[in-house]
Scaffold this motif. Structure first.
Motif, PDB file in Angstrom:
ATOM      1  N   SER A 185       1.668  24.748 -13.472  1.00  0.00           N
ATOM      2  CA  SER A 185       0.988  25.618 -14.446  1.00  0.00           C
ATOM      3  C   SER A 185       1.955  26.224 -15.455  1.00  0.00           C
ATOM      4  O   SER A 185       1.544  26.673 -16.529  1.00  0.00           O
ATOM      5  N   ILE A 186       3.243  26.263 -15.104  1.00  0.00           N
ATOM      6  CA  ILE A 186       4.237  26.830 -16.043  1.00  0.00           C
ATOM      7  C   ILE A 186       5.148  25.727 -16.582  1.00  0.00           C
ATOM      8  O   ILE A 186       6.314  25.979 -16.895  1.00  0.00           O
ATOM      9  N   ASP A 187       4.596  24.492 -16.656  1.00  0.00           N
ATOM     10  CA  ASP A 187       5.356  23.353 -17.184  1.00  0.00           C
ATOM     11  C   ASP A 187       6.627  23.129 -16.362  1.00  0.00           C
ATOM     12  O   ASP A 187       7.725  22.912 -16.897  1.00  0.00           O
ATOM     13  N   GLY A 188       6.482  23.197 -15.048  1.00  0.00           N
ATOM     14  CA  GLY A 188       7.623  23.148 -14.142  1.00  0.00           C
ATOM     15  C   GLY A 188       8.399  21.849 -14.173  1.00  0.00           C
ATOM     16  O   GLY A 188       9.617  21.850 -13.952  1.00  0.00           O
ATOM     17  N   ILE A 189       7.718  20.722 -14.418  1.00  0.00           N
ATOM     18  CA  ILE A 189       8.418  19.435 -14.400  1.00  0.00           C
ATOM     19  C   ILE A 189       9.486  19.390 -15.495  1.00  0.00           C
ATOM     20  O   ILE A 189      10.638  19.024 -15.247  1.00  0.00           O
ATOM     21  N   ASN A 190       9.078  19.790 -16.699  1.00  0.00           N
ATOM     22  CA  ASN A 190      10.058  19.787 -17.804  1.00  0.00           C
ATOM     23  C   ASN A 190      11.169  20.806 -17.569  1.00  0.00           C
ATOM     24  O   ASN A 190      12.336  20.574 -17.921  1.00  0.00           O
ATOM     25  N   LYS A 191      10.809  21.937 -16.938  1.00  0.00           N
ATOM     26  CA  LYS A 191      11.830  22.952 -16.655  1.00  0.00           C
ATOM     27  C   LYS A 191      12.836  22.433 -15.628  1.00  0.00           C
ATOM     28  O   LYS A 191      14.039  22.692 -15.737  1.00  0.00           O
ATOM     29  N   LEU A 192      12.343  21.700 -14.646  1.00  0.00           N
ATOM     30  CA  LEU A 192      13.232  21.118 -13.636  1.00  0.00           C
ATOM     31  C   LEU A 192      14.180  20.099 -14.272  1.00  0.00           C
ATOM     32  O   LEU A 192      15.364  20.039 -13.930  1.00  0.00           O
ATOM     33  N   ILE A 193      13.648  19.310 -15.204  1.00  0.00           N
ATOM     34  CA  ILE A 193      14.487  18.311 -15.888  1.00  0.00           C
ATOM     35  C   ILE A 193      15.573  19.009 -16.709  1.00  0.00           C
ATOM     36  O   ILE A 193      16.737  18.589 -16.729  1.00  0.00           O
ATOM     37  N   GLU A 194      15.183  20.119 -17.355  1.00  0.00           N
ATOM     38  CA  GLU A 194      16.163  20.888 -18.143  1.00  0.00           C
ATOM     39  C   GLU A 194      17.261  21.441 -17.240  1.00  0.00           C
ATOM     40  O   GLU A 194      18.446  21.399 -17.580  1.00  0.00           O
ATOM     41  N   ILE A 195      16.867  21.980 -16.081  1.00  0.00           N
ATOM     42  CA  ILE A 195      17.857  22.535 -15.139  1.00  0.00           C
ATOM     43  C   ILE A 195      18.806  21.444 -14.671  1.00  0.00           C
ATOM     44  O   ILE A 195      20.023  21.628 -14.608  1.00  0.00           O
ATOM     45  N   LYS A 196      18.255  20.280 -14.369  1.00  0.00           N
ATOM     46  CA  LYS A 196      19.073  19.147 -13.899  1.00  0.00           C
ATOM     47  C   LYS A 196      20.047  18.692 -14.983  1.00  0.00           C
ATOM     48  O   LYS A 196      21.221  18.433 -14.729  1.00  0.00           O
ATOM     49  N   ASN A 197      19.569  18.608 -16.217  1.00  0.00           N
ATOM     50  CA  ASN A 197      20.403  18.108 -17.312  1.00  0.00           C
ATOM     51  C   ASN A 197      21.484  19.109 -17.727  1.00  0.00           C
ATOM     52  O   ASN A 197      22.562  18.725 -18.202  1.00  0.00           O
ATOM     53  N   SER A 198      21.203  20.394 -17.549  1.00  0.00           N
ATOM     54  CA  SER A 198      22.151  21.415 -18.011  1.00  0.00           C
ATOM     55  C   SER A 198      23.224  21.738 -16.963  1.00  0.00           C
ATOM     56  O   SER A 198      24.187  22.437 -17.261  1.00  0.00           O
ATOM     57  N   HIS A 199      23.031  21.219 -15.741  1.00  0.00           N
ATOM     58  CA  HIS A 199      24.017  21.483 -14.680  1.00  0.00           C
ATOM     59  C   HIS A 199      24.341  20.162 -13.986  1.00  0.00           C
ATOM     60  O   HIS A 199      23.602  19.706 -13.127  1.00  0.00           O
ATOM     61  N   SER A 200      25.454  19.567 -14.351  1.00  0.00           N
ATOM     62  CA  SER A 200      25.821  18.268 -13.773  1.00  0.00           C
ATOM     63  C   SER A 200      26.446  18.488 -12.397  1.00  0.00           C
ATOM     64  O   SER A 200      27.640  18.319 -12.186  1.00  0.00           O
ATOM     65  N   ASN A 201      25.594  18.902 -11.499  1.00  0.00           N
ATOM     66  CA  ASN A 201      26.016  19.225 -10.138  1.00  0.00           C
ATOM     67  C   ASN A 201      25.149  18.436  -9.165  1.00  0.00           C
ATOM     68  O   ASN A 201      23.920  18.459  -9.258  1.00  0.00           O
ATOM     69  N   ASP A 202      25.784  17.727  -8.236  1.00  0.00           N
ATOM     70  CA  ASP A 202      25.015  16.881  -7.312  1.00  0.00           C
ATOM     71  C   ASP A 202      24.031  17.678  -6.470  1.00  0.00           C
ATOM     72  O   ASP A 202      22.916  17.223  -6.182  1.00  0.00           O
ATOM     73  N   GLU A 203      24.429  18.882  -6.063  1.00  0.00           N
ATOM     74  CA  GLU A 203      23.535  19.702  -5.235  1.00  0.00           C
ATOM     75  C   GLU A 203      22.301  20.134  -6.018  1.00  0.00           C
ATOM     76  O   GLU A 203      21.191  20.179  -5.480  1.00  0.00           O
ATOM     77  N   VAL A 204      22.489  20.457  -7.297  1.00  0.00           N
ATOM     78  CA  VAL A 204      21.360  20.824  -8.162  1.00  0.00           C
ATOM     79  C   VAL A 204      20.444  19.614  -8.359  1.00  0.00           C
ATOM     80  O   VAL A 204      19.213  19.707  -8.253  1.00  0.00           O
ATOM     81  N   THR A 205      21.052  18.469  -8.637  1.00  0.00           N
ATOM     82  CA  THR A 205      20.267  17.242  -8.833  1.00  0.00           C
ATOM     83  C   THR A 205      19.450  16.913  -7.591  1.00  0.00           C
ATOM     84  O   THR A 205      18.272  16.551  -7.682  1.00  0.00           O
ATOM     85  N   LEU A 206      20.067  17.048  -6.414  1.00  0.00           N
ATOM     86  CA  LEU A 206      19.358  16.758  -5.163  1.00  0.00           C
ATOM     87  C   LEU A 206      18.185  17.710  -4.962  1.00  0.00           C
ATOM     88  O   LEU A 206      17.082  17.283  -4.591  1.00  0.00           O
ATOM     89  N   ALA A 207      18.394  18.983  -5.215  1.00  0.00           N
ATOM     90  CA  ALA A 207      17.315  19.968  -5.043  1.00  0.00           C
ATOM     91  C   ALA A 207      16.161  19.687  -6.002  1.00  0.00           C
ATOM     92  O   ALA A 207      14.982  19.716  -5.609  1.00  0.00           O
TER      93      ALA A 207
END
Length: 958
Positions: free
Chosen positions: A198-220
């Motif tokens: 409801s809060i456009d979470g998929i795109n927000k998750l993609i933004e978080i993944k792209n802005s932090h090149s961290n394997d743990e973030v990507t896995l989460a």
């Protein structure tokens, strides 16, 4: 019809709700056989709209039908069958919209299904009709609180989701990871997923993944996306449309195994949600037919498969990603249980799998596909799964031609000096999957000489790959002797190699040649003592090598050699080797698990060779054919010793670990071992303690027919000698019913039938839930079949099983039905000569049935031979049988005066009166008390005249 309704009411008052439902259903069926086919929900919308008016008028005009529907709705509520309760209540409301009972029942059922708004609507409607209805007032208060709590929870979830996204976006390090981990937890619930979307979470998750090149973030982030896709078509569709194919591909291709696996779970959950495969698999269909999907869903399936297949060939894809892609194809490609992509996969997917199979990582060539140590096994499994799903000659020919063309093109490629080696590497992988396809290629293109030449090349890489292919090509006994005997000198040479990887492979080739005689002691393909030397070499590598791959090959060699009884005798005495096998069973490697299962199966003689009949032996001798000879160490004394040694060394725990194997043939081996280990009663407790009860249930439902049968028989042996509640705790005691019922089939052996009946007898004594499951699995008809068997043990076991089942109200309902001889058979069995156990079982069943049913008592009296049989049985010396006979008589006379009169007017009464006057031993007092009770009832109803003797005895018994 009114009588059936009253019987239903009577059963309901006794809390026998399932029996009540059956009576109400019979009454409804009598009025209209079509009404039960109409399925209605709270909206009263049906696909049978043209018949709605007809049914509406029928219910309105027939008071008995109206009440039966209402009462059946209430009975279903009591049993927790809420959708069925809604269905019946909706039918009533279709005709009588103001029926408050139906409204309340539907409202209550809707509440239990968490359809709170609909439930509240019905409850408010009751108040409009009856403002003082206390039940509806209480229900509305309860519903209002639940709706408010749900709203508060949703509000709380929305707040948590927003907070976690904000933290994940702005925080650093551990705080960001904690926020993402909290989002993983929230995404496991529908409410959390919906709030994320409801809060456009998929795109927000993609933004978080792209802005932090961290394997743990990507896995989460990947795990959150996988959870969102799960169990929802709408959410899976959104993820599919918003995630770009390139992004999914990059995640699956990731070098880190955990990220790649989590990404493949996104695709897996997406497929399940879009196709509803889990529910479709529960429906019956022809195995060669694909499931039907809508055009939209089929487009999604096609797009997913195209992308996954392209990744298999992508050099940028990691080895883990390649394994995951192949596994996705393996899970969903077939038409039997998957998405029906087999035909297209043969054309588009098989060449790409063969390209992977021909890759040789040791060559370190540029643009070589990255592989893991398991990749080629994944390829073999996928090739095999596709081939096994083929049902037409045309598809089979296309498959074979595709493989032939690929291998031929490689062999004829002139600009690649390793092309022929790649072709042999590819052949080795194919032979581990669809063996016949690989063997056909070898024969058609005359590749055996090429394989032997490469094996004799003095190049370590070529030797290793070629000898591997030679060994795999000899997997079938009829091929092994010819292939290996041609290359025996090369194998002996390679066995002396300083390269352990080559040495162990050559060793397995020699082991295969040595094992070609099987268990026939008269055949000698190698010199005396050679087999023992090979066995010793395998054990040495097994216990001393640090390389897992070498251990795996050593196990493979022992799997072949242990067909020889002399090898079995030596191996079982080496406890260190046996314990090492058990340790290796903990590994998640399909090849080694199959080899270990084969060794243990051979050691325990779980698959004994069938002995030819004397007639066949004479014919073979006359025709001068070879007659196999049994080795002394394959006789019962020796294999029982080996089995006990395996039990003492801990095979029970190893078997439990090995049940994780997906291979049907491996499951069959494990089930066979379980069965022979359970033959000794004292071993069954150890097996159960190690988890055999849990492990055997899935083995009895999946795999080969023989494997399922053996697993079911092992379950039966356990259930016979160990308390089922301990062996199969909780829900498991219900799950074990189905495999046992499947043993009750004419094609199964008499021993399998007998042990199944004994096991079901024990299970039926646990509780009524188990008895209901036995009835649900069509157990009664299967059990009754053996009550007519000419074998007295089967007949007795079936009757004993029915005796325990007689406590169930569904069984009572079946035996109350007119126009069958079920009761007559039990009466006859009460008088069967020279079989006291059968007499006890039959009389016990009649005692249970007659206690709760006047109809059963009537059926007993209608049996012509009832009086002479019961007169004789009432005089037997066995106290327990005599007690059951008098218990039945007491049940009959207590039901109504007419039954009592029939007994009094028969010859049976002479026996009853005589027993009531006798002085009896202590253990027979309970029988005399029943006789005195019958006499007393006859006196009270003035059916007999009192005498001094009868009163005197009656007082004595009191």
């Amino acid at each position: 019809m009114d009588e059936l309704k009253e019987q239903g009411n009577s059963a309901f008052k006794q809390s026998k709700y399932q029996l009540a439902i059956q009576y109400y259903s019979q009454a409804i069926e009598t009025i209209s056989s079509e009404l039960d086919k109409l399925k209605l929900d709270s909206t009263i919308v049906s696909s049978d709209t043209e018949n709605l008016m007809q049914f509406k008028e029928l219910i309105r005009s027939n008071d008995c039908l109206h009440k039966c529907l209402n009462n059946r709705s209430q009975s279903n509520l009591k049993l927790g069958n809420f959708q069925e309760a809604i269905n019946d209540a909706s039918k009533v409301l279709l005709a009588i919209p103001d029926d408050t009972k139906a409204l309340y029942r539907r409202s209550f059922a809707l509440k239990e299904l968490d359809r709170l708004e609909e439930s509240l609507k019905d409850a408010k409607r009751i108040l409009i009709i009856d403002p003082k209805n206390k039940e509806s007032i209480s229900l509305i208060q309860s519903l209002s609180k639940l709706i408010q709590d749900k709203a508060d929870e949703q509000k709380s979830t929305r707040s948590q989701v927003s907070k976690m996204f904000e933290t994940a976006k702005t925080a650093n390090g551990e705080n960001r990871l904690n926020a993402l981990n909290n989002l993983i937890v929230l995404s496991r619930e529908d409410s959390g997923c919906n709030e994320i979307l409801s809060i456009d979470g998929i795109n927000k998750l993609i933004e978080i993944k792209n802005s932090h090149s961290n394997d743990e973030v990507t896995l989460a982030v990947t795990r959150i996306l996988a959870s969102i896709c799960k169990n929802s078509f709408k959410r899976a569709k959104l993820v599919f449309n918003q995630l770009q194919a390139d992004l999914i591909a990059s995640l699956i291709s990731h070098e880190k195994e955990s990220i790649s696996t989590a990404s493949s779970l996104i695709v897996q959950n997406m497929i399940y949600s879009l196709t509803d495969l889990e529910n479709k698999r529960k429906t019956k269909k022809q195995i060669n037919q694909s499931y039907e999907f809508s055009k939209e869903v089929q487009e999604y399936i096609d797009e997913i498969f195209r992308n996954v297949i392209m990744l298999i060939m992508d050099p940028k894809c990691s080895g883990y990603g390649r394994d995951n892609c192949i596994d996705l194809c393996l899970k969903f490609v077939d038409r039997a249980q998957g998405c029906g992509w087999t035909s297209r996969f043969i054309v588009f997917g098989i060449p790409k799998l063969l390209r992977v199979a021909s890759t040789i990582p040791e060559l370190n060539m540029p643009n070589s596909l990255p592989l893991t140590e398991h990749t080629k096994m994944h390829v073999s499994c996928c090739l095999s799964a596709v081939y096994d799903d083929i049902f037409s000659d045309t598809e089979r020919e296309t498959y074979q031609e595709t493989v032939n063309k690929f291998i031929k093109d490689l062999c004829e490629r002139e600009n690649d000096k390793y092309a022929k080696l790649k072709a042999i590497a590819c052949i080795g992988v194919i032979l581990q999957g669809p063996f016949d396809v690989g063997n056909n290629v070898i024969m058609q293109q005359n590749l055996l000489n090429l394989m032997l030449d490469l094996a004799d090349s003095d190049d370590p890489i070529q030797e290793k790959i070629a000898v591997e292919a030679v060994v795999y090509s000899a997997s079938k006994k009829d091929k092994a002797t010819g292939i290996l005997s041609e290359g025996i000198d090369i194998l002996k040479k390679l066995y002396n190699s300083k390269n352990n990887a080559i040495k162990v492979r050559a060793l397995v080739g020699l082991c295969k040649l040595a094992s070609c005689r099987g268990s026939d002691a008269s055949v000698k393909l190698l010199a005396d003592g050679s087999t023992e030397k090979l066995e010793h070499a395998c054990r040495k590598i097994l216990c001393s090598s640090m390389d897992f791959d070498n251990k795996k090959w050593a196990c493979d060699g022992l799997a072949y050699l242990s067909l020889d009884a002399d090898v079995k005798h030596i191996l079982i005495q080496d406890h260190a080797s046996i314990k090492e096998l058990f340790e290796l069973a903990k590994k998640d490697d399909k090849n080694i698990l199959f080899s270990i299962a084969s060794i243990l199966c051979n050691l325990s003689n779980a698959n004994p060779a069938k002995k030819p009949s004397e007639e066949m032996m004479k014919l073979a001798e006359y025709a001068k054919h070879h007659i196999p000879e049994e080795n002394e160490k394959d006789k019962e004394f020796y294999f029982k010793q080996r089995r006990q040694t395996l039990i003492d060394l801990g095979i029970a725990n190893a078997l439990t670990l090995m049940t994780k194997h997906d291979s049907e043939s491996c499951k069959e081996l494990i089930a066979s071992i379980y069965l022979v280990m359970a033959e000794e009663i004292e071993n069954r407790g150890k097996l159960v303690a190690a988890g055999a009860g849990k492990a055997l249930i899935p083995l009895s439902s999946t795999g080969t027919d023989l494997g399922k049968t053996r697993a079911a028989q092992a379950l039966a042996k356990i259930a016979i000698s160990i308390n089922p509640e301990l062996a199969f705790p909780g829900q498991r005691v219900l799950e074990v019913v189905r495999p046992l019922i499947k043993l009750l089939h004419p094609e199964k052996t008499a021993l399998e039938n007998f042990e199944s009946l004994l096991a079901l007898t024990n299970l039926a004594g646990v509780n009524d839930s188990v008895r209901k499951r036995i009835v649900k699995e069509q157990g009664i008809s299967n059990i009754e079949h053996y009550m007519f068997d000419e074998h007295e043990d089967l007949r007795r076991a079936a009757t004993e099983c029915l005796c325990n089942m007689a406590q169930n109200e569904d069984v009572l309902f079946v035996y109350e039905k007119p126009d069958n001889d079920r009761i007559k058979l039990l009466v006859l069995y009460c008088g069967e000569e020279d079989d006291i156990k059968l007499n006890l079982a039959a009389s016990g069943a009649l005692a249970q049935l007659s206690e709760n049913s006047e109809k059963i008592c009537q059926r007993i009296l209608e049996v012509k031979s009832f009086i002479p049989i019961f007169k004789q049985a009432a005089c037997v010396s066995d106290v327990e049988l005599q007690f059951r006979i008098f218990y039945i008589l007491d049940n009959i006379v207590s039901k109504n005066t007419n039954f009592l009169t029939q007994i009094v007017n028969s010859e049976l009464m002479d026996v009853v009166v005589a027993l009531s006057r006798l002085d009896v031993e202590k253990e027979r007092v309970k029988v005399k008390n029943l006789a005195c009770g019958i006499v007393k009832s006859a006196l009270e109803n003035e059916l007999i005249k009192p005498t001094m003797a009868s009163f005197s005895n009656e007082n004595q018994s009191d």
